[in-house]
Write an enzyme that holds these catalytic residues in place. Sequence first.
Site, PDB file in Angstrom:
ATOM      1  CG  ASP A   1      -0.675 -10.170   7.607  1.00  0.00           C
ATOM      2  OD1 ASP A   1      -1.622 -10.050   8.408  1.00  0.00           O
ATOM      3  OD2 ASP A   1      -0.349 -11.254   7.101  1.00  0.00           O
TER       4      ASP A   1
ATOM      5  NE  ARG B   1      -4.923 -10.756  14.191  1.00  0.00           N
ATOM      6  CZ  ARG B   1      -5.232 -11.287  13.008  1.00  0.00           C
ATOM      7  NH1 ARG B   1      -4.476 -11.050  11.957  1.00  0.00           N
ATOM      8  NH2 ARG B   1      -6.288 -12.040  12.888  1.00  0.00           N
TER       9      ARG B   1
ATOM     10  CG  HIS C   1      -7.165 -16.707   0.129  1.00  0.00           C
ATOM     11  ND1 HIS C   1      -5.833 -16.967   0.363  1.00  0.00           N
ATOM     12  CD2 HIS C   1      -7.757 -16.654   1.339  1.00  0.00           C
ATOM     13  CE1 HIS C   1      -5.630 -17.051   1.670  1.00  0.00           C
ATOM     14  NE2 HIS C   1      -6.783 -16.870   2.279  1.00  0.00           N
TER      15      HIS C   1
END
Length: 434
Positions: A161, A168, A82
């Site tokens: 998430d 956020r 990743h």
Amino acid sequence: MRVVELIEKKQHGKALTKQEIDFLIKGYTEETIPDYQMSALLMAIYFKDMTPDERLWLTRAMVKSGDTIDLSKINGVKVDKHSTGGVADTTTLVLGPLVASLGIPVAKMSGRGLGHTGGTIDKLESIPGFHIELTTKEFIAHVNRDKIAIVGQTGNLTPADKKLYALRDVTATVGSIPLIASSIMSKKIAAGSDAICLDVKVGSGAFMKTPEEARKLAEAMVQIGNDAGRKTVAVISDMSQPLGNAVGNALEVIEAIEVLKGKGPKALTDLVFELGAQMVVLAQKATTVAEAKQLLKEQITSGKALEQFQKLIKAQGGNEEVVTTYELLPQANYQFDLPATTSGYVNIKDAEQIGLAAMLLGAGRAVKDDEIDYGVGLVMHKRIGDHVTAGESLLTIYSNREDVSEVEDKLYGTIEIGEKPKLPPLIYDIVTTE
Ligand code: URA
Ligand code: CA
């Protein structure tokens, strides 16, 4: 449990328990806890941080909020890679076939690009015929047969998430180490691999602007991964300039093929070997990084890595002749060189602007539903610290529009020519817990 008391607890810098974190994440996912309370909690976390235990519990709670992928029917140690995102980051495209050519299973779920960073899926879709939709059964069968498959995100992975990230984004709480680390790791853990190799980017084209911040994020993610039982290693690498020379989908496919032929640009090739070697060690196909690098180099020299890429393209419906005939890939109608206006040494003020310039040409998406123009982009001819003389080409613009003045202005605004600048290292550090 009362949410207001938990917000207050975190506000005072106290650690939440596993039960409290589970309650908060479940409640938020099921919409029994409203955005305004979660916003206040996120801001408290932003200022007061979380302990390693809290970070692990938060990650696990987000994994539990949705589906997880079961890769247990794939033989061997599954290693995922990743990158935290950057410009001209073609590593995944090269690493997949390179690592798979050693018999290491690569079961890759990848994303599309947004903003100044490109996505592996978009790059692959620039290959005529290539499709990224496989059923889970096909995905597993392909990996067991060919050692590699690359598909788009499917299923309802980590819905907590998704909701938290959106919140956020509008509450100025994205830039928090425990929140970023748990967000990324929850997705990696839900995707089912046994081990994880992270490429944490640092510099003007990355999320983390300083090596100190990048190290904190890398350490946080490595700790969560290992605590969750997934062996995790992070490489901290430079993103103060595009990693490869090509920015744009088909252009990056060509560059990936060049690396697989042993003819790729140096920085991209070096980072590919570093990340690849970490993956080979994680997969237990070598005991040292040096030995792993040697194995990888042999796969390139023998042509096996390139063959593996052809196998992948063919298996997913694409025309594998693109590896020898680049003209089969989408082309841009116009090419323009960007000349240096003066003589001196090249510096790049903000690498993100180069990604954004490619996006303006149509190589990327400004918003999620934008269409991609696969043939367009940029090819850089100079890196930080290179000398240029006035009139020499800094880069070539590949465009389907005749007027690229806005793109040129953006590029001139970020490429400086002057005194010899300090050269950034390619690799800052490797983070493991041992
Ligand atoms: N990328 C993610 O997936 N999550 C974050 O919080 C930041 C970057
Ligand atoms: Ca296609």
